[in-house]
Each structure stands twice: as structure tokens, then as C-alpha cells.
Design an enzyme around this catalytic site. Structure first.
Site, PDB file in Angstrom:
ATOM      1  N   TYR A 204      15.980  31.032   5.024  1.00 16.98           N
ATOM      2  CA  TYR A 204      14.859  31.817   5.551  1.00 16.98           C
ATOM      3  C   TYR A 204      14.969  31.992   7.068  1.00 16.98           C
ATOM      4  O   TYR A 204      15.208  31.020   7.804  1.00 16.98           O
ATOM      5  CB  TYR A 204      13.544  31.107   5.246  1.00 16.98           C
ATOM      6  CG  TYR A 204      13.215  31.045   3.769  1.00 16.98           C
ATOM      7  CD1 TYR A 204      13.061  32.205   3.021  1.00 16.98           C
ATOM      8  CD2 TYR A 204      13.052  29.813   3.136  1.00 16.98           C
ATOM      9  CE1 TYR A 204      12.756  32.145   1.662  1.00 16.98           C
ATOM     10  CE2 TYR A 204      12.743  29.740   1.788  1.00 16.98           C
ATOM     11  CZ  TYR A 204      12.589  30.917   1.052  1.00 16.98           C
ATOM     12  OH  TYR A 204      12.292  30.850  -0.289  1.00 16.98           O
TER      13      TYR A 204
ATOM     14  N   LYS B  76       0.846  -1.201   0.000  1.00 13.99           N
ATOM     15  CA  LYS B  76       0.000   0.000   0.000  1.00 13.99           C
ATOM     16  C   LYS B  76       0.881   1.251   0.000  1.00 13.99           C
ATOM     17  O   LYS B  76       2.080   1.175   0.312  1.00 13.99           O
ATOM     18  CB  LYS B  76      -0.929  -0.021   1.221  1.00 13.99           C
ATOM     19  CG  LYS B  76      -0.207   0.010   2.565  1.00 13.99           C
ATOM     20  CD  LYS B  76      -1.155  -0.289   3.721  1.00 13.99           C
ATOM     21  CE  LYS B  76      -0.425  -0.260   5.051  1.00 13.99           C
ATOM     22  NZ  LYS B  76      -1.275  -0.794   6.145  1.00 13.99           N
TER      23      LYS B  76
HETATM   24  C1  LIG Z   1      -0.482  -1.758   6.861  1.00 14.67           C
HETATM   25  C2  LIG Z   1      -1.041  -3.050   7.352  1.00 14.67           C
HETATM   26  C3  LIG Z   1      -0.202  -4.154   7.580  1.00 14.67           C
HETATM   27  C4  LIG Z   1       1.322  -4.079   7.488  1.00 14.67           C
HETATM   28  O1  LIG Z   1       1.850  -3.497   8.658  1.00 14.67           O
HETATM   29  P1  LIG Z   1       3.428  -3.453   8.960  1.00 14.67           P
HETATM   30  O2  LIG Z   1       3.519  -3.042  10.361  1.00 14.67           O
HETATM   31  O3  LIG Z   1       4.010  -2.439   8.025  1.00 14.67           O
HETATM   32  O4  LIG Z   1       3.946  -4.826   8.693  1.00 14.67           O
HETATM   33  C5  LIG Z   1      -0.796  -5.353   7.910  1.00 14.67           C
HETATM   34  N1  LIG Z   1      -2.138  -5.467   8.046  1.00 14.67           N
HETATM   35  C6  LIG Z   1      -2.963  -4.428   7.862  1.00 14.67           C
HETATM   36  C7  LIG Z   1      -4.423  -4.600   8.052  1.00 14.67           C
HETATM   37  C8  LIG Z   1      -2.445  -3.183   7.526  1.00 14.67           C
HETATM   38  O5  LIG Z   1      -3.280  -2.142   7.363  1.00 14.67           O
END
Ligand SMILES: *Cc1c(COP(=O)(O)O)cnc(C)c1O
Length: 383
Positions: free
Chosen positions: A275, A47
Site C-alpha cells: 500500500y 495478567k
Molecule cells: C503488572 C504488575 C506487576 C508486575 O510488573 P513487572 O514489571 O512486569 O514485573 C507487579 N505489581 C503490580 C501491582 C502490577 O500491576
């Protein structure tokens, strides 16, 4: 020192870029896979553009190195992978509630997370034209208070979905709120509640083909949390969810951030930099302008608080970080030339700057730093 190969890759990138070490990614996937006991499968969570690494870039390498499933947050993220020809099963971890997205999911063979009977009904009703039932993943909330139906209603939910046309239960899952904590109490409570729902399914003859619960932290923490599938994000990218989970396997950071020096100048004592003149030269100085800024994902709050690496040596950043550029103090490196490469994250020589060090300075988590690098930075694969 940076290798010649790295320098030539960099020559094509005028100002700043993210290097994605596909060899490290492959090694991480294989290390994590080794922790799993067959037939437990590995889902790579890709994701948010694979946590900033570039989903289309990293996914083929992940699938070549033991990854069985992909996890995305949104339908467009899943469609992008399908358009690239990726055929692995894809679970959408975020919520989908609208008829047009329901139909798109069926069309592109993306599998939804369902959190309520109401949501299940929306899917069932809008899939009448689908050639086969859509595999759906039922989520129960065991203590995260995010997606998922309350675990106490898990049995009712499973029974309800089982009775709906056009849907086929592919898994039951839940998500931990604190699997990275030193204290295992919360994780134990959540695990216990998940087990209760599993026992209820068994007692009522509801077949559930797949159970899953573990994120990176839980995967590293305890094999008893692995079930049929683990959903791993952060660890694949070579970072540990917490220092106490770092002993299990050796992971290598995948992402490195580099930029070029575009101008070098001398400053007299008392000259203000950037800045607001938040840095005043305490003595005559030689500074370099580096072509990366907060619009690329270098947090402005790191101004005057970060170091970078030039020619294998640590160099202090000075003055406010600007949108597209920042300045560094190279007074002690008289030979450095315009056009040379600066490492903001990653290795150069025997120096290394970690994502965790930025997260510590900023009081945030490494996940947020990774996701912060913008599309203006090209993602360059290195092997
Ligand atoms: C993002 C997510 C993961 C992965 O989490 P990590 O801590 O990066 O391994 C697993 N399960 C769900 C439902 C998530 O939203």
C-alpha cells in the site's frame, strides 16, 4: 538453522504462530527464586494472558518451578485459571467494585486488592453468605497515583478494614513507579513511605501477615525491597526491565514469533511494494510474502524498519506491513522456497531479534510489545 523439531511443530501451523519456550520459562523462574531469601515467596504476574504468552499454557510450568502465588488483573482472568484446576492463591491486582464480582471472587477464591474504605465496605457487605472471611490485600499509594489509598491514610485504612466483618487482612502492599530507573531517588522515597505505614501498623498492634512491594525491577535491584513476596511479571518472561538490571541473573526470552513464506516473486527495477508504494525496488529483486501482519500484532509502524531472519540470515522487510501479510527482500537468498519459516522475534541460527529492539525502534516498552500479539496466533509450547 531451525531444528527439525521446530519445523515439525511449525508444519501444523499454516501461517504464523507464537512459540512459548517452557524450558526457558522454568529456568527464569528458578533463577528469580534463587535471588529470594526464604521465606520470601514468588508471585508470577500472569495478567493479560501472561503478557501474551498464554496464561493457561505457562501457569502449570510456573507453579512447578517455585512460583507460590499468581497475580491477575481481572476476575475473569482468575476464574479461567481456577476452571483449569489451578489451586494456588490468586491476587487480583485490578480494582473490583461491583457486588456480582465481589461474590464471584469469594466463589472462585480470588483475593482482591482494596484501595479505599468505601471499596472495603462493598466487599464486606456482599460477603454475608460466604463460609469464611475473604483474604484481602490492602494497597497503599506511595507515589504511583494509581490504585491504593494515599499512604498518609494507610493507618486509618488498616484500622477500618480490621473492624469490618467478612474480611481478613492478608497483606499490605504498594507498587513502584520507577524501580527500573538508574536514579534510585523515587524508589527510595516510595520505600520510605511504605516503611512508615508498616511502623504505624506495628505501633498500633495491627497484625499484617504479609508485606510486598517489588515488581521485576525492584526484585532485580535490591533484596531490601523483597519483603515477604515479590510480584514478578516481565523477568519471568525472560526480559530485563532495564539494561542496568541485566547483570544479576541470566534470563532467557520465552516468546518467539514465526511465520511462513506463502509466495515468492520477482520484481523489476522501479516496482512499488505494498500500500502506498512506500518501497520502490531499486534494482531487480526477489521478494517473499510472509503470512503475518498488524492484525497479528506486528506493529505497522515497523514498516521498512524491521529485519527478520530466514535460514539464519538477516533479511529486510520492505513496504507497508498489511493487516495479514508483509513482504521481505530475499534477493540475496536465491534458494529460499515457499513454505519456509521466517523468524520475526527470537533465534534462528546465530541470529536473534529481541523484543527490546522492536520496543526501541517504536519508542515504547517491551511489556507493550509482548501484550500486542493477538489470539489469532496460536501459542505453541516448545521445550
Ligand atoms: C503488572 C504488575 C506487576 C508486575 O510488573 P513487572 O514489571 O512486569 O514485573 C507487579 N505489581 C503490580 C501491582 C502490577 O500491576
Amino acid at each position: 538453522m531451525l531444528s527439525q523439531e521446530r519445523l515439525s511443530v511449525a508444519q501444523e501451523c499454516q501461517r504464523a504462530w507464537v512459540e512459548v519456550d517452557l524450558a526457558a520459562l522454568a529456568a527464569n523462574a528458578r533463577q528469580i527464586k534463587r535471588l529470594l531469601q526464604a521465606p520470601t515467596e514468588l508471585m508470577a504476574v500472569v495478567k493479560a494472558d501472561a503478557y501474551g504468552h498464554g496464561a493457561s499454557l505457562v501457569t502449570p510450568t510456573l507453579l512447578d518451578n517455585g512460583v507460590d502465588w499468581l497475580g491477575v488483573a481481572t476476575v475473569p482472568e482468575g476464574i479461567e485459571l481456577r476452571k483449569q484446576g489451578i489451586q494456588a492463591p490468586i491476587l487480583v491486582l485490578g480494582a473490583v467494585n461491583t457486588p456480582s464480582l465481589v461474590r464471584a471472587m469469594a466463589q472462585w477464591e480470588l483475593q482482591p486488592t482494596l484501595s479505599s474504605p468505601k471499596q472495603a465496605l462493598i466487599f464486606s457487605r456482599h460477603l454475608d453468605d460466604a463460609p469464611h472471611p475473604l483474604p484481602v490485600h490492602l494497597m497503599v499509594d506511595t507515589g504511583m497515583a494509581r490504585l491504593g489509598c494515599p499512604w498518609e491514610q494507610g493507618l486509618e485504612f488498616m484500622q477500618f478494614v480490621r473492624g469490618l466483618p467478612n474480611l481478613q487482612i492478608a497483606s499490605l502492599y504498594s507498587h513502584f513507579a520507577g524501580a527500573d530507573a538508574l536514579d534510585p531517588a523515587l524508589t527510595q522515597v516510595q520505600h520510605h513511605q511504605f516503611q512508615t505505614v508498616i511502623h504505624q501498623a506495628q505501633a498500633n498492634g495491627i497484625p499484617i501477615p504479609r508485606l510486598h512491594l517489588a515488581n521485576s525491577a525492584a526484585t532485580l535491584r535490591d533484596q531490601a525491597l523483597h519483603y515477604d513476596l515479590v510480584r514478578v511479571g516481565l523477568a519471568l518472561y525472560g526480559l530485563y526491565p532495564a539494561p542496568h538490571l541485566a547483570h544479576q541473573i541470566k534470563l532467557r526470552p520465552v516468546l518467539q514469533v514465526r511465520a511462513r513464506i506463502t509466495l515468492i516473486k520477482s520484481l523489476a527495477t522501479g516496482a512499488g511494494v505494498s500500500y502506498g508504494h512506500q518501497f520502490i525496488a531499486p534494482h531487480p529483486m526477489r521478494i517473499a510474502v510472509v503470512a503475518i501482519g498488524y492484525a497479528d500484532g506486528v506493529p505497522r509502524r515497523l514498516s521498512n524498519q524491521m529485519t527478520v531472519i530466514v535460514r539464519g540470515q538477516r533479511v529486510q522487510q520492505v513496504g507497508a506491513i498489511t493487516m495479514d501479510q508483509l513482504m521481505i527482500d530475499i534477493s540475496h537468498l536465491p534458494d529460499v522456497q515457499e513454505g519456509e519459516i521466517v523468524t520475526l522475534l527470537g533465534e534462528d541460527g546465530d541470529q536473534e531479534i529481541s523484543v527490546d529492539s522492536w520496543a526501541d525502534t517504536l519508542g515504547t516498552i517491551s511489556w507493550e510489545i509482548l501484550c500486542g500479539f493477538k489470539h489469532r496466533l496460536p501459542r505453541i509450547p516448545v521445550d
